[in-house]
Write a protein that holds these residues in place. Structure first.
Motif, PDB file in Angstrom:
ATOM      1  N   ALA A  58       0.820  -1.215   0.000  1.00 43.54           N
ATOM      2  CA  ALA A  58       0.000   0.000   0.000  1.00 43.54           C
ATOM      3  C   ALA A  58       0.856   1.269   0.000  1.00 43.54           C
ATOM      4  O   ALA A  58       0.479   2.281  -0.616  1.00 43.54           O
ATOM      5  CB  ALA A  58      -0.931   0.000   1.215  1.00 43.54           C
ATOM      6  N   MET A  59       1.999   1.223   0.669  1.00 39.75           N
ATOM      7  CA  MET A  59       2.893   2.383   0.708  1.00 39.75           C
ATOM      8  C   MET A  59       3.772   2.492  -0.529  1.00 39.75           C
ATOM      9  O   MET A  59       4.472   3.492  -0.717  1.00 39.75           O
ATOM     10  CB  MET A  59       3.781   2.320   1.950  1.00 39.75           C
ATOM     11  N   GLY A  60       3.758   1.485  -1.382  1.00 40.62           N
ATOM     12  CA  GLY A  60       4.558   1.513  -2.596  1.00 40.62           C
ATOM     13  C   GLY A  60       6.038   1.278  -2.368  1.00 40.62           C
ATOM     14  O   GLY A  60       6.863   1.714  -3.174  1.00 40.62           O
ATOM     15  N   PHE A  61       6.385   0.561  -1.294  1.00 45.38           N
ATOM     16  CA  PHE A  61       7.788   0.295  -0.994  1.00 45.38           C
ATOM     17  C   PHE A  61       8.221  -1.006  -1.666  1.00 45.38           C
ATOM     18  O   PHE A  61       7.462  -1.963  -1.732  1.00 45.38           O
ATOM     19  CB  PHE A  61       8.014   0.178   0.514  1.00 45.38           C
ATOM     20  N   ASN A  62       9.450  -1.007  -2.146  1.00 46.42           N
ATOM     21  CA  ASN A  62      10.033  -2.219  -2.700  1.00 46.42           C
ATOM     22  C   ASN A  62      10.828  -2.940  -1.622  1.00 46.42           C
ATOM     23  O   ASN A  62      11.175  -2.362  -0.587  1.00 46.42           O
ATOM     24  CB  ASN A  62      10.946  -1.885  -3.886  1.00 46.42           C
ATOM     25  N   LEU A  63      11.135  -4.191  -1.880  1.00 44.97           N
ATOM     26  CA  LEU A  63      11.929  -4.957  -0.933  1.00 44.97           C
ATOM     27  C   LEU A  63      13.346  -4.409  -0.900  1.00 44.97           C
ATOM     28  O   LEU A  63      13.995  -4.250  -1.930  1.00 44.97           O
ATOM     29  CB  LEU A  63      11.947  -6.435  -1.323  1.00 44.97           C
ATOM     30  N   SER A  64      13.804  -4.098   0.292  1.00 40.04           N
ATOM     31  CA  SER A  64      15.140  -3.555   0.480  1.00 40.04           C
ATOM     32  C   SER A  64      15.726  -4.135   1.755  1.00 40.04           C
ATOM     33  O   SER A  64      15.074  -4.912   2.468  1.00 40.04           O
ATOM     34  CB  SER A  64      15.103  -2.030   0.552  1.00 40.04           C
ATOM     35  N   VAL A  65      16.950  -3.733   2.053  1.00 38.12           N
ATOM     36  CA  VAL A  65      17.599  -4.224   3.263  1.00 38.12           C
ATOM     37  C   VAL A  65      16.849  -3.749   4.498  1.00 38.12           C
ATOM     38  O   VAL A  65      16.636  -4.499   5.453  1.00 38.12           O
ATOM     39  CB  VAL A  65      19.067  -3.756   3.310  1.00 38.12           C
ATOM     40  N   ALA A  66      16.415  -2.473   4.489  1.00 35.80           N
ATOM     41  CA  ALA A  66      15.679  -1.923   5.630  1.00 35.80           C
ATOM     42  C   ALA A  66      14.365  -2.655   5.840  1.00 35.80           C
ATOM     43  O   ALA A  66      13.973  -2.958   6.972  1.00 35.80           O
ATOM     44  CB  ALA A  66      15.431  -0.431   5.419  1.00 35.80           C
ATOM     45  N   VAL A  67      13.663  -2.961   4.769  1.00 36.09           N
ATOM     46  CA  VAL A  67      12.406  -3.707   4.867  1.00 36.09           C
ATOM     47  C   VAL A  67      12.668  -5.106   5.414  1.00 36.09           C
ATOM     48  O   VAL A  67      11.904  -5.611   6.254  1.00 36.09           O
ATOM     49  CB  VAL A  67      11.710  -3.765   3.493  1.00 36.09           C
ATOM     50  N   ALA A  68      13.729  -5.749   4.962  1.00 38.18           N
ATOM     51  CA  ALA A  68      14.066  -7.081   5.464  1.00 38.18           C
ATOM     52  C   ALA A  68      14.367  -7.047   6.959  1.00 38.18           C
ATOM     53  O   ALA A  68      13.966  -7.944   7.702  1.00 38.18           O
ATOM     54  CB  ALA A  68      15.261  -7.635   4.696  1.00 38.18           C
TER      55      ALA A  68
END
Length: 205
Positions: A58-68
């Protein structure tokens, strides 16, 4: 340089994530000393991660190190709340077992459901306090601006979304799985007891 940094971090995460899950599995087993309860918590972790995936989408974020990193933290919190729920359920189940033994009657399926309902209801207030406290601390980080806000918001998103789905998981899914497992063991126990009684030799006068 950012792409090379991401590739190196991604390679580390392929090692860190499995090790983290194995550590959670080991700590759960050391806590419960039973495989059943350990698997109940581990199988419930994907349900807790669903909310984080939805909010990230919903926020339009892609998978990244911070998300992991946010998902790793969410897995730990979800496992912790699942452990607390199982402890409440085990205590309520043991109390109802003792009550049935004191009354001189077998532990029935109705006693099992009553124990699970009692244990789950007792968990509502501490679970809601945990969710509110975590979300109250993470929401300002999610909407903050300035240096480092992009990284911090991507860590916060999985945890905020995951706490919502984790609440439903802890209060509904875990008691349902617990009831199914304990009911199966209860039926197995009654079946073995009946077979023992039937196979016992009869004494003739």
């Amino acid at each position: 340089g950012q792409f090379e940094y991401y590739e190196r971090a991604k390679a580390r995460l392929t090692l860190v994530v499995p090790v983290t899950l194995l550590l959670i599995l080991l700590l759960l087993y050391l806590n419960f000393r039973r495989v059943t309860e350990t698997l109940i918590v581990m199988l419930s972790l994907p349900f807790a991660l669903v909310g984080g995936l939805w909010l990230m989408w919903a926020m339009g974020f892609n998978l990244s190190v911070a998300v992991a990193v946010g998902f790793i933290a969410l897995a730990g919190v979800a496992a912790e709340t699942g452990v607390v729920m199982l402890i409440y359920l085990d205590h309520a189940l043991e109390a109802h077992r003792r009550s049935a033994e004191a009354q001189g009657r077998p532990f029935t399926r109705e006693d099992l459901y009553a124990a699970i309902m009692e244990g789950a209801v007792e968990r509502v207030r501490p679970k809601m306090m945990t969710v509110v406290a975590i979300m109250a601390g993470l929401l300002p980080i999610l909407w903050s601006t300035g240096t480092g806000s992009e990284v911090m918001s991507r860590i916060a998103v999985p945890m905020i979304g995951g706490m919502v789905s984790s609440t439903v998981l802890t209060l509904a899914v875990i008691p349902a799985i617990y009831a199914a497992v304990k009911e199966l063991s209860l039926v197995t126990h009654h079946t073995r007891r009946s077979e023992t009684v039937l196979s016992a030799p009869t004494v003739s006068n």
